[in-house]
Design a protein around this motif. Structure first.
Motif, mmCIF file in Angstrom:
data_model
loop_
_atom_site.group_PDB
_atom_site.id
_atom_site.type_symbol
_atom_site.label_atom_id
_atom_site.label_comp_id
_atom_site.label_asym_id
_atom_site.label_seq_id
_atom_site.Cartn_x
_atom_site.Cartn_y
_atom_site.Cartn_z
ATOM 1 N N LEU A 5 0.832 -1.204 0.000
ATOM 2 C CA LEU A 5 0.000 0.000 0.000
ATOM 3 C C LEU A 5 0.868 1.256 0.000
ATOM 4 N N TRP A 6 1.894 1.255 0.842
ATOM 5 C CA TRP A 6 2.834 2.383 0.912
ATOM 6 C C TRP A 6 3.502 2.606 -0.446
ATOM 7 N N LYS A 7 3.962 1.530 -1.075
ATOM 8 C CA LYS A 7 4.596 1.595 -2.390
ATOM 9 C C LYS A 7 3.621 2.127 -3.447
ATOM 10 N N SER A 8 2.382 1.628 -3.422
ATOM 11 C CA SER A 8 1.382 2.048 -4.399
ATOM 12 C C SER A 8 1.071 3.539 -4.274
ATOM 13 N N ASN A 9 0.910 4.013 -3.040
ATOM 14 C CA ASN A 9 0.631 5.441 -2.832
ATOM 15 C C ASN A 9 1.809 6.309 -3.266
ATOM 16 N N TRP A 10 3.007 5.800 -3.052
ATOM 17 C CA TRP A 10 4.220 6.520 -3.460
ATOM 18 C C TRP A 10 4.280 6.609 -4.987
ATOM 19 N N GLU A 11 4.092 5.472 -5.657
ATOM 20 C CA GLU A 11 4.180 5.453 -7.117
ATOM 21 C C GLU A 11 3.076 6.285 -7.774
ATOM 22 N N SER A 12 1.893 6.300 -7.166
ATOM 23 C CA SER A 12 0.786 7.075 -7.739
ATOM 24 C C SER A 12 0.855 8.553 -7.356
ATOM 25 N N LYS A 13 1.822 8.887 -6.490
ATOM 26 C CA LYS A 13 2.025 10.263 -6.020
ATOM 27 C C LYS A 13 0.775 10.821 -5.329
ATOM 28 N N ASP A 14 0.074 9.914 -4.638
ATOM 29 C CA ASP A 14 -1.107 10.314 -3.873
ATOM 30 C C ASP A 14 -0.633 10.771 -2.494
ATOM 31 N N GLU A 67 -1.844 12.550 -0.004
ATOM 32 C CA GLU A 67 -2.680 12.404 1.194
ATOM 33 C C GLU A 67 -2.643 10.971 1.718
ATOM 34 N N ARG A 68 -2.827 10.008 0.820
ATOM 35 C CA ARG A 68 -2.809 8.610 1.255
ATOM 36 C C ARG A 68 -1.404 8.178 1.664
ATOM 37 N N TYR A 69 -0.413 8.696 0.988
ATOM 38 C CA TYR A 69 0.973 8.363 1.326
ATOM 39 C C TYR A 69 1.309 8.852 2.734
ATOM 40 N N ILE A 70 1.006 10.100 3.026
ATOM 41 C CA ILE A 70 1.323 10.674 4.334
ATOM 42 C C ILE A 70 0.458 10.066 5.436
ATOM 43 N N SER A 71 -0.745 9.598 5.087
ATOM 44 C CA SER A 71 -1.630 9.006 6.104
ATOM 45 C C SER A 71 -1.033 7.748 6.728
ATOM 46 N N LEU A 72 -0.020 7.163 6.084
ATOM 47 C CA LEU A 72 0.621 5.955 6.605
ATOM 48 C C LEU A 72 1.742 6.276 7.593
ATOM 49 N N TYR A 73 1.984 7.566 7.836
ATOM 50 C CA TYR A 73 3.038 7.991 8.753
ATOM 51 C C TYR A 73 2.428 8.473 10.066
ATOM 52 N N LYS A 90 15.953 12.570 9.503
ATOM 53 C CA LYS A 90 17.009 13.539 9.210
ATOM 54 C C LYS A 90 16.633 14.947 9.663
ATOM 55 N N GLY A 91 16.012 15.023 10.840
ATOM 56 C CA GLY A 91 15.652 16.316 11.406
ATOM 57 C C GLY A 91 14.360 16.901 10.886
ATOM 58 N N LEU A 92 13.709 16.222 9.936
ATOM 59 C CA LEU A 92 12.448 16.717 9.386
ATOM 60 C C LEU A 92 11.269 16.183 10.191
ATOM 61 N N SER A 93 10.318 17.059 10.513
ATOM 62 C CA SER A 93 9.074 16.631 11.146
ATOM 63 C C SER A 93 8.158 16.042 10.081
ATOM 64 N N LEU A 94 7.034 15.488 10.497
ATOM 65 C CA LEU A 94 6.091 14.942 9.527
ATOM 66 C C LEU A 94 5.601 16.022 8.576
ATOM 67 N N TRP A 97 8.330 16.742 6.159
ATOM 68 C CA TRP A 97 8.459 15.597 5.254
ATOM 69 C C TRP A 97 7.378 15.642 4.173
ATOM 70 N N GLU A 98 6.161 15.988 4.568
ATOM 71 C CA GLU A 98 5.071 16.103 3.601
ATOM 72 C C GLU A 98 5.365 17.206 2.582
ATOM 73 N N GLN A 99 5.854 18.342 3.038
ATOM 74 C CA GLN A 99 6.183 19.432 2.115
ATOM 75 C C GLN A 99 7.268 19.004 1.132
ATOM 76 N N TYR A 100 8.268 18.298 1.645
ATOM 77 C CA TYR A 100 9.351 17.810 0.794
ATOM 78 C C TYR A 100 8.813 16.844 -0.261
ATOM 79 N N LYS A 101 7.953 15.912 0.142
ATOM 80 C CA LYS A 101 7.410 14.928 -0.788
ATOM 81 C C LYS A 101 6.471 15.583 -1.804
ATOM 82 N N ARG A 102 5.709 16.564 -1.379
ATOM 83 C CA ARG A 102 4.838 17.274 -2.325
ATOM 84 C C ARG A 102 5.670 17.916 -3.439
ATOM 85 N N ARG A 103 6.793 18.492 -3.051
ATOM 86 C CA ARG A 103 7.655 19.138 -4.040
ATOM 87 C C ARG A 103 8.232 18.104 -5.014
ATOM 88 N N ILE A 104 8.691 16.959 -4.483
ATOM 89 C CA ILE A 104 9.233 15.901 -5.336
ATOM 90 C C ILE A 104 8.161 15.378 -6.288
#
Length: 361
Positions: A256-265, A267-273, A280-284, A287-294
């Motif tokens: 599920l984590w992999k699928s949400n990552w690959e689909s760039k979803d 909300e669902r990806y972050i909901s698993l955290y 690496k010093g990043l809060s959740l 981390w969400e902001q970083y992933k949104r940018r990627i």
């Protein structure tokens, strides 16, 4: 709430007063029983009326204390109801037995037979439930903590499991499980208590989680009074879902984590955290902001995961290690990832990630 009365029927019982002890003593048993069958009137002698409800006498407590006999029913009667007229059964007027049958579910409806009935007020009933809740919570706490001396102290030397095995077998099995599993998490709720002078049945919902599996169901503990305390003589657990194995559940979580990552979803990806996640010093939130940018800068993501190694040393926490091959239109990387996962099957959350690169492809 207190017990609610729906109907009240005149009955007659055994010709001899007192709790049944043996076949032919003309006494009606006292205790907690279940209706295990029905016999229609066309299969009964006329004196039993249109229906008989079969009780599970002798029940396990009766057998422990050597109380024997058979064919104890609740049945109709083609005669006037007069006190103490049966050979041990409970009998009531024909129209009443048919009415009573409408409330019955075979193997589930309890029948409490007592010499006299105490009508508890709502507050008295709640106090009774609190006393039993304290007993059950103390039993649970000792079990979860692995305090075997306290835990075994709740059990009677008369104890038999559902297969008829004795207390020593039960102790040996529990000690083996204590050695096998480093921790366990047990929750109980919705406690229901049925009690008489001779026994008490305490039923509740139970979940059990350990490093290898998760189970949920209904447990019933049967207690008998011994001196000034109550001791367990029988224990039964009925699963409400098939046992869930942690390794399979975590593999599904990874998919599920992999699928949400690959689909760039996102909300669902972050909901698993978990909300306490950090890497690496990043809060959740960071981390969400970083992933949104990627995700916004990447057209296509593919992630291949190797077979995971799963280990647990802390309660409700697993280290999940696997080889990860990441591919996108802007970046490729391969390495070893470790996820720290917390929770239950169906409700896992990622607490942290560790990544060791093996080099770009």
């Amino acid at each position: 709430d207190s017990v609610e009365q729906f109907e009240k029927f005149r009955i007659t019982t055994g010709k001899v007063h007192g709790n049944k002890e043996k076949e032919g003593d003309l006494k009606t048993p006292e205790g907690i029983y279940y209706i295990i069958g029905k016999i229609s009137g066309d299969k009964l002698p006329e004196k039993y009326g249109p229906l008989a409800l079969v009780l599970n006498y002798p029940n396990p407590v009766d057998r422990i204390f050597g109380r024997m006999g058979s064919d104890i029913w609740i049945h109709g009667r083609n005669e006037e109801i007069v006190d103490r007229q049966t050979e041990g059964c409970i009998s009531l007027e024909n129209n009443y037995i048919l009415n009573l049958a409408s409330f019955i579910t075979i193997n589930k409806t309890p029948v409490i037979i007592v010499d006299s009935l105490d009508n508890l007020s709502s507050s008295e009933y709640q106090q009774k439930i609190r006393v039993w809740s304290d007993i059950i919570q103390s039993w649970r706490n000792a079990w979860e903590a692995g305090n075997t001396s306290t835990y075994f102290g709740f059990y009677s030397h008369f104890f038999k499991d559902v297969s008829g095995r004795d207390l020593q077998f039960f102790k040996n099995r529990k000690k083996a499980l204590e050695t096998l599993y480093k921790w366990k998490k047990i929750t109980i709720d919705h406690i229901v208590v049925l009690s008489s002078e001779y026994e008490a049945h305490v039923k509740f919902n139970q979940t059990y989680l350990c490093p290898k599996f998760y189970s949920t169901g209904v447990k019933t503990l049967t207690f008998v009074p011994v001196d000034s305390t109550w001791e367990i003589v029988k224990e039964q657990f009925i699963s409400t879902i098939p046992r869930v194995y942690i390794s399979e559940s975590i593999k599904k979580f990874l998919e599920l984590w992999k699928s949400n990552w690959e689909s760039k979803d996102i909300e669902r990806y972050i909901s698993l955290y978990d909300s306490s996640f950090s890497v690496k010093g990043l809060s959740l939130q960071e981390w969400e902001q970083y992933k949104r940018r990627i995700f916004s800068q990447t057209n296509k993501i593919r992630v291949n995961l190797g077979s995971p190694e799963i280990d647990s040393s802390d309660k409700m926490t697993w280290k999940v290690s696997f080889k990860q091959d990441y591919q996108s239109d802007s970046h490729n990387d391969i390495g070893q990832k470790i996820l720290t996962v917390y929770g239950y099957p169906g409700d896992f959350k990622i607490l942290s990630e560790d990544w060791s690169t093996l080099g770009k492809k």
